[in-house]
Design a protein around this motif. Structure first.
Motif, mmCIF file in Angstrom:
data_model
loop_
_atom_site.group_PDB
_atom_site.id
_atom_site.type_symbol
_atom_site.label_atom_id
_atom_site.label_comp_id
_atom_site.label_asym_id
_atom_site.label_seq_id
_atom_site.Cartn_x
_atom_site.Cartn_y
_atom_site.Cartn_z
ATOM 1 N N ASP A 133 0.823 -1.216 0.000
ATOM 2 C CA ASP A 133 0.000 0.000 0.000
ATOM 3 C C ASP A 133 0.857 1.266 0.000
ATOM 4 O O ASP A 133 0.634 2.183 -0.789
ATOM 5 N N TRP A 134 1.832 1.323 0.930
ATOM 6 C CA TRP A 134 2.593 2.571 0.990
ATOM 7 C C TRP A 134 3.583 2.698 -0.163
ATOM 8 O O TRP A 134 3.930 3.800 -0.572
ATOM 9 N N THR A 135 4.004 1.564 -0.734
ATOM 10 C CA THR A 135 4.839 1.653 -1.936
ATOM 11 C C THR A 135 4.022 2.187 -3.113
ATOM 12 O O THR A 135 4.515 3.019 -3.897
ATOM 13 N N ALA A 136 2.782 1.725 -3.226
ATOM 14 C CA ALA A 136 1.909 2.241 -4.277
ATOM 15 C C ALA A 136 1.688 3.745 -4.093
ATOM 16 O O ALA A 136 1.665 4.506 -5.084
ATOM 17 N N TRP A 137 1.530 4.168 -2.843
ATOM 18 C CA TRP A 137 1.362 5.601 -2.574
ATOM 19 C C TRP A 137 2.600 6.383 -3.002
ATOM 20 O O TRP A 137 2.489 7.446 -3.615
ATOM 21 N N GLN A 141 3.386 9.504 -6.245
ATOM 22 C CA GLN A 141 3.873 10.851 -5.992
ATOM 23 C C GLN A 141 4.783 11.307 -7.142
ATOM 24 O O GLN A 141 5.288 10.482 -7.909
ATOM 25 N N PRO A 142 4.997 12.644 -7.266
ATOM 26 C CA PRO A 142 5.997 13.112 -8.244
ATOM 27 C C PRO A 142 7.356 12.466 -7.948
ATOM 28 O O PRO A 142 7.752 12.354 -6.784
ATOM 29 N N LEU A 143 8.021 12.025 -8.982
ATOM 30 C CA LEU A 143 9.308 11.327 -8.840
ATOM 31 C C LEU A 143 9.165 10.080 -7.964
ATOM 32 O O LEU A 143 10.086 9.702 -7.237
ATOM 33 N N GLY A 144 8.004 9.444 -8.059
ATOM 34 C CA GLY A 144 7.726 8.300 -7.196
ATOM 35 C C GLY A 144 8.702 7.153 -7.360
ATOM 36 O O GLY A 144 9.110 6.522 -6.383
ATOM 37 N N ARG A 145 9.101 6.867 -8.604
ATOM 38 C CA ARG A 145 10.058 5.777 -8.812
ATOM 39 C C ARG A 145 11.386 6.083 -8.126
ATOM 40 O O ARG A 145 12.028 5.188 -7.574
ATOM 41 N N GLY A 146 11.777 7.357 -8.159
ATOM 42 C CA GLY A 146 13.008 7.744 -7.465
ATOM 43 C C GLY A 146 12.890 7.570 -5.961
ATOM 44 O O GLY A 146 13.854 7.168 -5.293
ATOM 45 N N LEU A 147 11.712 7.870 -5.410
ATOM 46 C CA LEU A 147 11.506 7.704 -3.973
ATOM 47 C C LEU A 147 11.613 6.233 -3.575
ATOM 48 O O LEU A 147 12.237 5.894 -2.554
ATOM 49 N N ALA A 213 10.214 -1.203 -12.367
ATOM 50 C CA ALA A 213 8.997 -1.560 -13.094
ATOM 51 C C ALA A 213 7.831 -0.622 -12.792
ATOM 52 O O ALA A 213 6.778 -0.740 -13.433
ATOM 53 N N ALA A 214 8.013 0.287 -11.817
ATOM 54 C CA ALA A 214 6.923 1.168 -11.368
ATOM 55 C C ALA A 214 5.697 0.346 -10.994
ATOM 56 O O ALA A 214 4.556 0.666 -11.345
#
Length: 268
Positions: A133-137, A141-147, A213-214
């Protein structure tokens, strides 16, 4: 009792609670290796206490101890009582303390909810769903893959730190001075830290894959890492060895509960 003394006692109770959690997870792993059952994670281990005699009392003590441990780790991260942040290595250690503190807040909250019957046991408290769940969140987000990639980097650093401790045994310097440390205590700790390094490294791979893989479904926590070991060639023995390593880490956590040198920078 001063605030500092109370915080120190809670931190020691937290080491003991952490030891119990690792004993249970280790036993689940060994049982799965020998009988082909399902592995568990630390939240599942806490949930398993709910059906034991005096389960509410045990869970209440676990919640208090884990909260105390979280408070100590977060205090170390925020106040740097041992002045470790003067170097890049020290800054990374403080970041690790912050992550550990947050993780133990979650475990303490899990134990408290079970003790107060605001959630139920039976496998519904495991950490895999919340990790997804929190990984999907994060990915949303902007730049989510980087986070998510940053999380993977943090886990790689944590795995490297655990491996270093297993290699050089320097963790015994964190115990109270005044008496020689028996060699078997260091050996038990090395085995435990080695098992943690392996599992942390696998979890880091899961997060790196999810970032690439996002896809949040690619992540996994402790239970997924242990299940991955189980599926490998010779996985039965890999899983059993890791379970024994976790039990060893639980034993060393009990040593720390008694003899760990704890610095709490709180007002008296």
């Amino acid at each position: 009792m001063t605030t500092r003394t109370g915080a120190t006692l809670l931190a020691r109770l937290g080491f003991a609670a952490r030891g119990i959690v690792y004993w249970i997870v280790g036993w689940f792993a060994i049982d799965a290796a020998l009988r082909g059952g399902k592995v568990g994670d630390n939240q599942g281990a806490i949930a398993s206490l709910a059906d034991e005699p005096f389960g509410e009392v045990l869970l209440g003590l676990m919640a208090a101890g884990l909260a105390g441990y979280a408070l100590w780790r977060l205090t170390e991260a925020l106040t740097d009582p041992e002045a470790r942040a003067k170097s890049l290595k020290g800054a990374f250690r403080r970041a690790g303390h912050a992550i550990s503190g947050i993780a133990h807040v979650i475990l303490a909250w899990t134990a408290a909810r079970l003790a107060m019957h605001t959630t139920s046991a039976g496998g519904r408290v495991g950490g895999e769903e919340s990790t997804h769940d929190w990984t999907a969140w994060l990915l949303d987000q902007p730049l989510g893959r980087g986070l998510v990639a940053l999380v993977a980097c943090g886990l790689i650093a944590a795995a490297a730190q655990q491996a270093k401790k297993a290699w050089d045994g320097g963790f015994v310097r964190e115990l109270s001075a005044g008496a020689p440390i028996p060699a078997h205590v260091c050996t038990i700790g090395r085995i435990g830290y080695g098992a943690r390094a392996l599992v942390f490294a696998l979890i880091a791979v899961f997060f790196a894959t999810a970032a690439w893989a996002a896809n949040a479904s690619k992540v996994g926590g402790m239970a997924h890492a242990l299940a991955t070991l189980q599926r490998q060639s010779g996985g039965q023995w890999l899983l059993a060895a890791t379970g024994l390593g976790f039990i060893a880490f639980g034993v060393y956590s009990m040593v720390e509960a008694r003899w760990r040198r704890i610095t709490v920078d709180l007002p008296a």
